[in-house]
Design a protein around this motif. Structure first.
Motif, PDB file in Angstrom:
ATOM      1  N   GLU A 276       0.806  -1.228   0.000  1.00  0.00           N
ATOM      2  CA  GLU A 276       0.000   0.000   0.000  1.00  0.00           C
ATOM      3  C   GLU A 276       0.838   1.277   0.000  1.00  0.00           C
ATOM      4  O   GLU A 276       0.588   2.188  -0.810  1.00  0.00           O
ATOM      5  CB  GLU A 276      -0.945  -0.012   1.202  1.00  0.00           C
ATOM      6  CG  GLU A 276      -1.755   1.263   1.366  1.00  0.00           C
ATOM      7  CD  GLU A 276      -2.481   1.299   2.698  1.00  0.00           C
ATOM      8  OE1 GLU A 276      -2.934   2.390   3.081  1.00  0.00           O
ATOM      9  OE2 GLU A 276      -2.604   0.246   3.358  1.00  0.00           O
ATOM     10  N   PRO A 277       1.876   1.406   0.876  1.00  0.00           N
ATOM     11  CA  PRO A 277       2.669   2.643   0.853  1.00  0.00           C
ATOM     12  C   PRO A 277       3.406   2.873  -0.462  1.00  0.00           C
ATOM     13  O   PRO A 277       3.690   4.012  -0.821  1.00  0.00           O
ATOM     14  CB  PRO A 277       3.662   2.448   2.010  1.00  0.00           C
ATOM     15  CG  PRO A 277       3.045   1.421   2.887  1.00  0.00           C
ATOM     16  CD  PRO A 277       2.299   0.519   1.970  1.00  0.00           C
ATOM     17  N   ILE A 278       3.717   1.785  -1.172  1.00  0.00           N
ATOM     18  CA  ILE A 278       4.406   1.936  -2.456  1.00  0.00           C
ATOM     19  C   ILE A 278       3.480   2.594  -3.465  1.00  0.00           C
ATOM     20  O   ILE A 278       3.863   3.528  -4.183  1.00  0.00           O
ATOM     21  CB  ILE A 278       4.895   0.573  -2.971  1.00  0.00           C
ATOM     22  CG1 ILE A 278       5.880  -0.050  -1.979  1.00  0.00           C
ATOM     23  CG2 ILE A 278       5.526   0.719  -4.351  1.00  0.00           C
ATOM     24  CD1 ILE A 278       6.335  -1.433  -2.357  1.00  0.00           C
ATOM     25  N   PHE A 279       2.228   2.121  -3.533  1.00  0.00           N
ATOM     26  CA  PHE A 279       1.255   2.757  -4.423  1.00  0.00           C
ATOM     27  C   PHE A 279       1.042   4.217  -4.025  1.00  0.00           C
ATOM     28  O   PHE A 279       0.959   5.101  -4.886  1.00  0.00           O
ATOM     29  CB  PHE A 279      -0.076   1.998  -4.373  1.00  0.00           C
ATOM     30  CG  PHE A 279      -0.076   0.705  -5.133  1.00  0.00           C
ATOM     31  CD1 PHE A 279       0.317   0.652  -6.465  1.00  0.00           C
ATOM     32  CD2 PHE A 279      -0.480  -0.477  -4.530  1.00  0.00           C
ATOM     33  CE1 PHE A 279       0.316  -0.540  -7.173  1.00  0.00           C
ATOM     34  CE2 PHE A 279      -0.493  -1.671  -5.225  1.00  0.00           C
ATOM     35  CZ  PHE A 279      -0.089  -1.706  -6.552  1.00  0.00           C
ATOM     36  N   GLY A 280       0.928   4.452  -2.707  1.00  0.00           N
ATOM     37  CA  GLY A 280       0.723   5.819  -2.242  1.00  0.00           C
ATOM     38  C   GLY A 280       1.872   6.728  -2.618  1.00  0.00           C
ATOM     39  O   GLY A 280       1.673   7.869  -3.058  1.00  0.00           O
ATOM     40  N   SER A 281       3.109   6.239  -2.451  1.00  0.00           N
ATOM     41  CA  SER A 281       4.283   7.036  -2.793  1.00  0.00           C
ATOM     42  C   SER A 281       4.352   7.311  -4.293  1.00  0.00           C
ATOM     43  O   SER A 281       4.720   8.411  -4.718  1.00  0.00           O
ATOM     44  CB  SER A 281       5.556   6.320  -2.333  1.00  0.00           C
ATOM     45  OG  SER A 281       5.565   6.153  -0.928  1.00  0.00           O
ATOM     46  N   ALA A 282       3.996   6.310  -5.097  1.00  0.00           N
ATOM     47  CA  ALA A 282       4.029   6.484  -6.550  1.00  0.00           C
ATOM     48  C   ALA A 282       2.999   7.526  -6.999  1.00  0.00           C
ATOM     49  O   ALA A 282       3.283   8.374  -7.856  1.00  0.00           O
ATOM     50  CB  ALA A 282       3.767   5.150  -7.244  1.00  0.00           C
ATOM     51  N   MET A 283       1.798   7.480  -6.403  1.00  0.00           N
ATOM     52  CA  MET A 283       0.763   8.450  -6.781  1.00  0.00           C
ATOM     53  C   MET A 283       1.118   9.860  -6.334  1.00  0.00           C
ATOM     54  O   MET A 283       0.717  10.848  -6.964  1.00  0.00           O
ATOM     55  CB  MET A 283      -0.578   8.024  -6.190  1.00  0.00           C
ATOM     56  CG  MET A 283      -1.134   6.759  -6.805  1.00  0.00           C
ATOM     57  SD  MET A 283      -2.748   6.337  -6.132  1.00  0.00           S
ATOM     58  CE  MET A 283      -2.977   4.690  -6.836  1.00  0.00           C
ATOM     59  N   ALA A 284       1.873   9.947  -5.228  1.00  0.00           N
ATOM     60  CA  ALA A 284       2.270  11.261  -4.722  1.00  0.00           C
ATOM     61  C   ALA A 284       3.281  11.945  -5.629  1.00  0.00           C
ATOM     62  O   ALA A 284       3.595  13.126  -5.442  1.00  0.00           O
ATOM     63  CB  ALA A 284       2.843  11.128  -3.313  1.00  0.00           C
ATOM     64  N   LEU A 285       3.796  11.226  -6.631  1.00  0.00           N
ATOM     65  CA  LEU A 285       4.757  11.813  -7.564  1.00  0.00           C
ATOM     66  C   LEU A 285       4.081  12.728  -8.579  1.00  0.00           C
ATOM     67  O   LEU A 285       4.740  13.593  -9.167  1.00  0.00           O
ATOM     68  CB  LEU A 285       5.516  10.709  -8.304  1.00  0.00           C
ATOM     69  CG  LEU A 285       6.378   9.768  -7.459  1.00  0.00           C
ATOM     70  CD1 LEU A 285       7.005   8.695  -8.348  1.00  0.00           C
ATOM     71  CD2 LEU A 285       7.457  10.541  -6.710  1.00  0.00           C
ATOM     72  N   PHE A 286       2.753  12.551  -8.824  1.00  0.00           N
ATOM     73  CA  PHE A 286       2.105  13.358  -9.865  1.00  0.00           C
ATOM     74  C   PHE A 286       0.707  13.861  -9.507  1.00  0.00           C
ATOM     75  O   PHE A 286       0.260  14.876 -10.042  1.00  0.00           O
ATOM     76  CB  PHE A 286       2.026  12.541 -11.169  1.00  0.00           C
ATOM     77  CG  PHE A 286       1.171  11.311 -11.082  1.00  0.00           C
ATOM     78  CD1 PHE A 286      -0.160  11.344 -11.474  1.00  0.00           C
ATOM     79  CD2 PHE A 286       1.689  10.110 -10.612  1.00  0.00           C
ATOM     80  CE1 PHE A 286      -0.957  10.209 -11.405  1.00  0.00           C
ATOM     81  CE2 PHE A 286       0.907   8.964 -10.545  1.00  0.00           C
ATOM     82  CZ  PHE A 286      -0.420   9.021 -10.940  1.00  0.00           C
ATOM     83  N   LEU A 287      -0.012  13.182  -8.593  1.00  0.00           N
ATOM     84  CA  LEU A 287      -1.381  13.597  -8.286  1.00  0.00           C
ATOM     85  C   LEU A 287      -1.487  14.912  -7.502  1.00  0.00           C
ATOM     86  O   LEU A 287      -2.429  15.682  -7.724  1.00  0.00           O
ATOM     87  CB  LEU A 287      -2.111  12.494  -7.521  1.00  0.00           C
ATOM     88  CG  LEU A 287      -2.553  11.281  -8.343  1.00  0.00           C
ATOM     89  CD1 LEU A 287      -3.284  10.278  -7.454  1.00  0.00           C
ATOM     90  CD2 LEU A 287      -3.447  11.704  -9.500  1.00  0.00           C
ATOM     91  N   PRO A 288      -0.560  15.215  -6.568  1.00  0.00           N
ATOM     92  CA  PRO A 288      -0.710  16.459  -5.805  1.00  0.00           C
ATOM     93  C   PRO A 288      -0.849  17.706  -6.672  1.00  0.00           C
ATOM     94  O   PRO A 288      -1.670  18.577  -6.377  1.00  0.00           O
ATOM     95  CB  PRO A 288       0.571  16.494  -4.966  1.00  0.00           C
ATOM     96  CG  PRO A 288       0.899  15.060  -4.746  1.00  0.00           C
ATOM     97  CD  PRO A 288       0.547  14.389  -6.036  1.00  0.00           C
ATOM     98  N   ALA A 289      -0.059  17.825  -7.719  1.00  0.00           N
ATOM     99  CA  ALA A 289      -0.136  19.012  -8.583  1.00  0.00           C
ATOM    100  C   ALA A 289      -1.502  19.099  -9.261  1.00  0.00           C
ATOM    101  O   ALA A 289      -2.072  20.190  -9.408  1.00  0.00           O
ATOM    102  CB  ALA A 289       0.975  18.981  -9.627  1.00  0.00           C
ATOM    103  N   ILE A 290      -2.026  17.950  -9.672  1.00  0.00           N
ATOM    104  CA  ILE A 290      -3.348  17.929 -10.310  1.00  0.00           C
ATOM    105  C   ILE A 290      -4.426  18.343  -9.317  1.00  0.00           C
ATOM    106  O   ILE A 290      -5.293  19.176  -9.613  1.00  0.00           O
ATOM    107  CB  ILE A 290      -3.645  16.524 -10.872  1.00  0.00           C
ATOM    108  CG1 ILE A 290      -2.617  16.148 -11.953  1.00  0.00           C
ATOM    109  CG2 ILE A 290      -5.063  16.458 -11.430  1.00  0.00           C
ATOM    110  CD1 ILE A 290      -2.744  14.724 -12.453  1.00  0.00           C
ATOM    111  N   PHE A 291      -4.356  17.771  -8.117  1.00  0.00           N
ATOM    112  CA  PHE A 291      -5.344  18.105  -7.083  1.00  0.00           C
ATOM    113  C   PHE A 291      -5.218  19.564  -6.648  1.00  0.00           C
ATOM    114  O   PHE A 291      -6.213  20.207  -6.296  1.00  0.00           O
ATOM    115  CB  PHE A 291      -5.179  17.186  -5.880  1.00  0.00           C
ATOM    116  CG  PHE A 291      -5.620  15.763  -6.121  1.00  0.00           C
ATOM    117  CD1 PHE A 291      -6.586  15.473  -7.065  1.00  0.00           C
ATOM    118  CD2 PHE A 291      -5.066  14.710  -5.403  1.00  0.00           C
ATOM    119  CE1 PHE A 291      -7.000  14.168  -7.302  1.00  0.00           C
ATOM    120  CE2 PHE A 291      -5.474  13.404  -5.612  1.00  0.00           C
ATOM    121  CZ  PHE A 291      -6.441  13.128  -6.571  1.00  0.00           C
ATOM    122  N   SER A 292      -3.994  20.099  -6.645  1.00  0.00           N
ATOM    123  CA  SER A 292      -3.787  21.487  -6.224  1.00  0.00           C
ATOM    124  C   SER A 292      -4.521  22.460  -7.140  1.00  0.00           C
ATOM    125  O   SER A 292      -5.150  23.423  -6.685  1.00  0.00           O
ATOM    126  CB  SER A 292      -2.294  21.815  -6.194  1.00  0.00           C
ATOM    127  OG  SER A 292      -1.639  21.100  -5.173  1.00  0.00           O
TER     128      SER A 292
END
Length: 330
Positions: A276-292
């Motif tokens: 689970e943390p691996i998926f979370g870390s991978a998504m944190a590479l690009f989703l934050p900017a989109i959500f921002s």
């Protein structure tokens, strides 16, 4: 007791990996909700902010299940009600302790200590059954332990150099370890033989209803005022994130967990959940900017580091090694 046929076992592992993917999505989504709470409700405390990222998703999950099957949801057997309530209590306690602990310890330390159930489960089963699960399982546990430690940037040598005073466990560390025990209880409850034959959709509904009741009572108790319970619902970004959390990270992930985890061993499930943390870390590479951009907040993307690659690689290796010969059902 023999393990399931190879095809069913493979499907169970695949479904649990999908559940981990959905839970990985929850990391950036919850971060967005916390930032939105700070923007919408600056007077609210951290307790309310943490609780209100959880309470709405379980209430909506219950509402959706009732809307889809209004006459059948409540028609669960006594054993299904019992298992669902137990699962809900374990999950709610784990989430509460984990969220509160984050106020008193670093997120990396929390992530490392939470995954401790991957080690605790085979130890508990070995003691209970007085049976050694085998060298391969213990090697997988060591790989997970090392991988999560690297992912969390936990360096025991640095801790030792800092002195014994720095090694004392504070409130955050103790609460995170205790939350890991409750998550272990949730995993083991799905494997209990006296609950064999329970229908997954029934226990999932009861579990959600239990958590919704607990978290809404807590939300009401910690809210600075009645407006705090209503104002977030007027934010399109907050609503969008909450709906995504409900559909994928709640209904999707927990339905998959409750339906497919009983088809493999608790030891194997505990190690799979460490992805689970691996998926979370991978998504944190690009989703934050989109959500921002969508939510009007400042949430920058994270960057890929050697800790993600090496730590994630060790956890992945543990899961591959475990699947070479699935362990016999405990």
């Amino acid at each position: 007791m023999k393990h399931p046929p190879a095809a069913e076992h493979l499907r169970a592992v695949t479904m649990l990996l999908l559940a981990n993917f959905f839970w990985g999505l929850s990391f950036p989504l919850i971060k967005v909700l916390v930032l939105l709470h700070a923007k919408l409700l600056p007077e609210a405390g951290t307790w309310f902010s943490a609780i209100y990222t959880v309470a709405p998703r379980f209430l909506l999950a219950v509402a959706i299940m009732l809307a889809l099957r209004p006459r059948d949801c409540w028609r669960a057997s006594a054993r299904e009600w019992r298992q669902g309530v137990i699962l809900g209590l374990f999950a709610a306690a784990g989430m509460l302790l984990q969220n509160d602990a984050l106020q008193f310890t670093a997120a990396s330390t929390s992530a490392f200590l939470t995954q401790f159930y991957a080690i605790l489960i085979p130890v508990w089963i070995a003691l209970r059954a007085r049976h050694n699960p085998g060298a391969r399982v213990w090697i997988c546990c060591v790989l997970v332990f090392a991988g999560v430690a690297i992912l969390s940037r936990f360096n025991p040598l640095d801790q030792l150099r800092a002195g014994w005073r720095e090694l004392t466990l504070g409130r955050g560390e103790w609460e995170t370890l205790l939350s890991s025990l409750f998550f272990m209880g949730q995993i083991l409850t799905l494997e209990r033989k006296d609950f064999a034959g329970n229908r997954p959709e029934k226990i999932t509904f009861v579990m959600f209803a239990t958590e919704a009741a607990i978290f809404w009572v807590l939300a009401g108790a910690t809210a600075p005022g009645a407006d705090a319970l209503l104002l977030p619902w007027t934010s399109p970004a907050w609503l969008g994130c909450t709906v995504l959390l409900t559909v994928f990270c709640t209904l999707g992930a927990f339905s998959l967990m409750n339906a497919w985890q009983p088809k493999i061993t608790a030891t194997e499930a505990g190690i799979i959940y460490c992805i689970e943390p691996i998926f979370g870390s991978a998504m944190a590479l690009f989703l934050p900017a989109i959500f921002s951009v969508w939510a009007g907040i400042n949430y920058p993307n994270e960057t890929a580091t050697w800790t993600l690659l090496v730590g994630g690689g060790l956890v992945t290796l543990a899961n591959v090694l475990l699947q070479l010969k699935p362990p016999v059902k405990e």
